[in-house]
Scaffold this active site. Structure first.
Site, short mmCIF file in Angstrom:
data_model
loop_
_atom_site.label_atom_id
_atom_site.label_comp_id
_atom_site.label_asym_id
_atom_site.label_seq_id
_atom_site.Cartn_x
_atom_site.Cartn_y
_atom_site.Cartn_z
N ALA A 64 -3.20 -7.55 6.16
CA ALA A 64 -2.31 -7.28 7.30
C ALA A 64 -2.50 -8.30 8.44
O ALA A 64 -1.53 -8.71 9.09
CB ALA A 64 -2.57 -5.88 7.83
N ASN A 119 -5.20 0.88 -0.18
CA ASN A 119 -4.40 -0.32 -0.40
C ASN A 119 -5.05 -1.51 0.28
O ASN A 119 -4.54 -2.61 0.26
CB ASN A 119 -2.97 -0.13 0.11
N HIS A 120 -6.21 -1.27 0.95
CA HIS A 120 -7.02 -2.34 1.48
C HIS A 120 -6.22 -3.26 2.41
O HIS A 120 -6.37 -4.48 2.37
CB HIS A 120 -7.68 -3.15 0.36
N CYS A 121 -5.35 -2.66 3.20
CA CYS A 121 -4.59 -3.42 4.20
C CYS A 121 -3.67 -4.48 3.60
O CYS A 121 -3.23 -5.39 4.28
CB CYS A 121 -5.49 -4.10 5.23
N THR A 122 -3.41 -4.40 2.30
CA THR A 122 -2.47 -5.36 1.72
C THR A 122 -1.28 -4.55 1.21
O THR A 122 -1.05 -4.45 0.02
CB THR A 122 -3.08 -6.13 0.55
#
Ligand SMILES: Cc1ncc(COP(=O)(O)O)c(C=O)c1O
Lengths: 398, 142
Positions: free
Chosen positions: A113, A351-354
């Site tokens: 992000a 989603n690990h900021c992706t």
């Protein structure tokens, strides 16, 4: 390696969430405690002994980063609060000033992000156009696809060196060379690579490099922006205040200092910079190539063991880093991470900021194991053992 | 409640949730719920006619606790009036907060009566009640 240096490992945990943040060795903590208990003082302003000690360490920290990352001079090393801050400074301090409507920026859908949202915001403000370089079938970025995505309007390529879910290692040396030939600015998000492998700023022709201290054994609250000096001279600060100005007058005249001080308005994270310095020295003593080799070997071992468990799906078996994304079939990733926590195995679900990667993988959420130098085969064996019994998962998580 | 029975009810509602799947119907209220502290992400839709909840449906990706709680919640609320629903939600919240609540009224929802022992799962259990509260507030023009 070096497990005895990490007090958190005394408590029998398996720490596999290094992509989020890493454990801290005693020497890093001690360097900060020394600052707080022996030589607390601000920088740039004192003539007394404690301040001189602090100043010296702060200035040396820039030299240590220069040496670590191989940039031209310590004037190219700006301390920030982390990768996110570094990228925002590049986007709103440099790009906003130099780009114009219609200029194209190349990103990928596996960016964090922090390397997407600033660009989207800038696009909203000045009309730059964001394009996403296609990923291959393993969700990795090939140099070929980079070349194919470049057009006459392409002004910037901004990509992670290593992505935080897939863990693919991009060939930044080749991409940097292409950028140089085509006059494209090259920003590298080093958050997941600088802690784990040798990153050479000059060799890869990087224009701007961002990374965070807390993902490389250092404290939270500090990060680095390395920029080519001529670009930093042309970059505006986005924070203004003490320490960064030459003078200012009632008639609104002012003058800023030069890089890097110009970008460090206010009291910087002094203890954290000192801790980061110690962390980098520690990493360099071990050797970045050794760390990378260790992680890749451990991941290979983990993959070979996981392949024996039928209900495990892996998404990035072949990426050349210590990051593995997987799911237990038909189990939501968060239930898996809660299950693993029951056995003191710390991983991350999500989603690990992706958030855009879901367009590519068709799976929104995964469990992520991310390794570091202190992980060992026994950690992997514990994980494998627990995953093998996962048919009982709901007895644990409900 | 016996812990095996509790687990069975939760698991059954997780693996075979009722009312899953959104509808294309403008007469439904709609809300998305995702919390900051966890990765659950659910859409809920609710149809209210003459103060009575006629239907609720949901879809999305979420953990065992929030998916099952949503399924059970939906079944408990369909056919109830909005004020009855608010009362159930209030009692459910009280149960999670470990204060006095009406066990009879909650029916199957009491399977979550021990969730407060796992603080990191409270948000999961609260997801459906928060989402439905959001739609009720919207309905009432708050
Ligand atoms: C690839 C990548 N970029 C950027 C960031 C943001 O780093 P920070 O939160 O330290 O600013 C992260 C952290 O997760 C990351 O993995």
């Amino acid at each position: 390696m070096h497990r005895e240096d990490f007090p958190m490992l005394n408590s029998d945990i398996v720490y596999f969430d290094n992509g989020a943040t890493t454990l801290k060795p005693n020497c890093v903590v001690r360097s900060m405690v020394d600052y707080y208990t022996k030589h607390t003082s601000n920088i740039h302003r004192g003539d007394y002994d404690a301040a001189i000690t602090t100043n010296k360490l702060y200035d040396e920290a820039r030299e240590v980063v220069r040496d670590f990352i191989n940039c031209n001079s310590s004037k190219e090393v700006v301390f920030t609060s982390g990768t996110t801050a570094s990228i925002n400074m590049v986007v709103f301090g440099y790009m906003k000033k130099h780009l114009k409507r219609g200029d194209e920026i190349l990103l990928t859908k596996s960016e964090h992000a922090s390397n997407v949202l600033p660009w989207i915001k800038l696009s909203e403000e000045i009309g730059i156009v964001i394009k996403y370089i296609p990923l291959n079938e393993e969700f990795a970025l090939t140099v070929d696809n980079v070349i194919k995505s470049i057009h006459s309007n392409t002004k910037v390529i901004s990509i992670a060196h290593v992505t935080n879910v897939i863990g693919d290692v991009r060939n930044i040396e080749a991409i940097g060379q292409i950028c140089k030939e085509k006059g494209i600015l090259f920003h590298v998000d080093g958050a997941q690579s600088v802690p784990h492998m040798k990153v050479d700023f000059r060799k890869c022709n990087i224009d701007f490099l961002s990374f965070s201290g807390h993902k490389m054994l250092g404290p939270t609250g500090v990060g680095v922006l390395v920029g080519k000096y001529n670009l930093l001279e042309d970059m505006d600060p986005i924070f203004f205040g003490g320490g960064m100005n030459q003078f200012f007058e009632a008639d609104n005249r002012y003058e800023f200092k030069n890089s890097p001080v110009k970008f460090e308005a206010g009291t910087p994270p002094i203890a954290e910079v000192i801790g980061l310095k110690r962390a980098i020295e520690y990493l360099m003593d071990i050797g970045m190539d050794n760390i990378h080799k260790h992680e890749v070997e451990l991941k290979k071992y983990m993959v070979s063991e996981l392949e024996k468990i039928p209900n495990i799906v892996m998404y990035n078996k072949n990426s050349d880093s210590g990051i593995l994304a997987f799911n237990i079939m038909d189990v939501f990733s968060q239930d898996t991470s809660i299950y693993l926590n029951h056995y003191k195995i710390y991983v991350r679900a999500g989603n690990h900021c992706t958030k855009m990667l879901k367009d590519e993988i068709n799976i929104k959420n995964t469990v992520r194991v991310s390794m570091y130098l202190y992980n060992n085969k026994s950690d992997v064996d514990k994980l494998i053992h627990v995953l093998k019994q996962s048919k009982d998962i709901f007895k644990i998580v409900i | 409640m016996d812990s095996n029975l509790r687990r069975e009810i939760i698991l059954d509602n997780y693996q075979h949730p009722m009312h899953r799947g959104l509808v294309l119907d403008d007469s439904y209220l709609k809300t998305n719920y995702n919390s900051e502290s966890c990765i659950d992400n659910l859409d809920l839709m609710m149809k209210v006619e003459d103060g009575i909840i006629k239907d609720i449906v949901f879809d999305g990706e979420a953990c065992a606790i929030s998916t099952s709680a949503t399924s059970i919640f939906i079944r408990s609320l369909i056919g109830k009036s909005v004020s009855e629903a608010k009362n159930i939600i209030r009692n459910y919240q009280n149960m999670l907060d470990e204060v006095e609540y009406d066990k009879e009224l909650l029916g199957e929802l009491v399977v979550y009566d021990e969730i407060s022992r796992q603080p990191n799962r409270m948000n999961c259990a609260l997801l459906p009640s928060r989402a439905i509260t959001k739609m009720i507030e919207e309905l009432e023009g708050k």
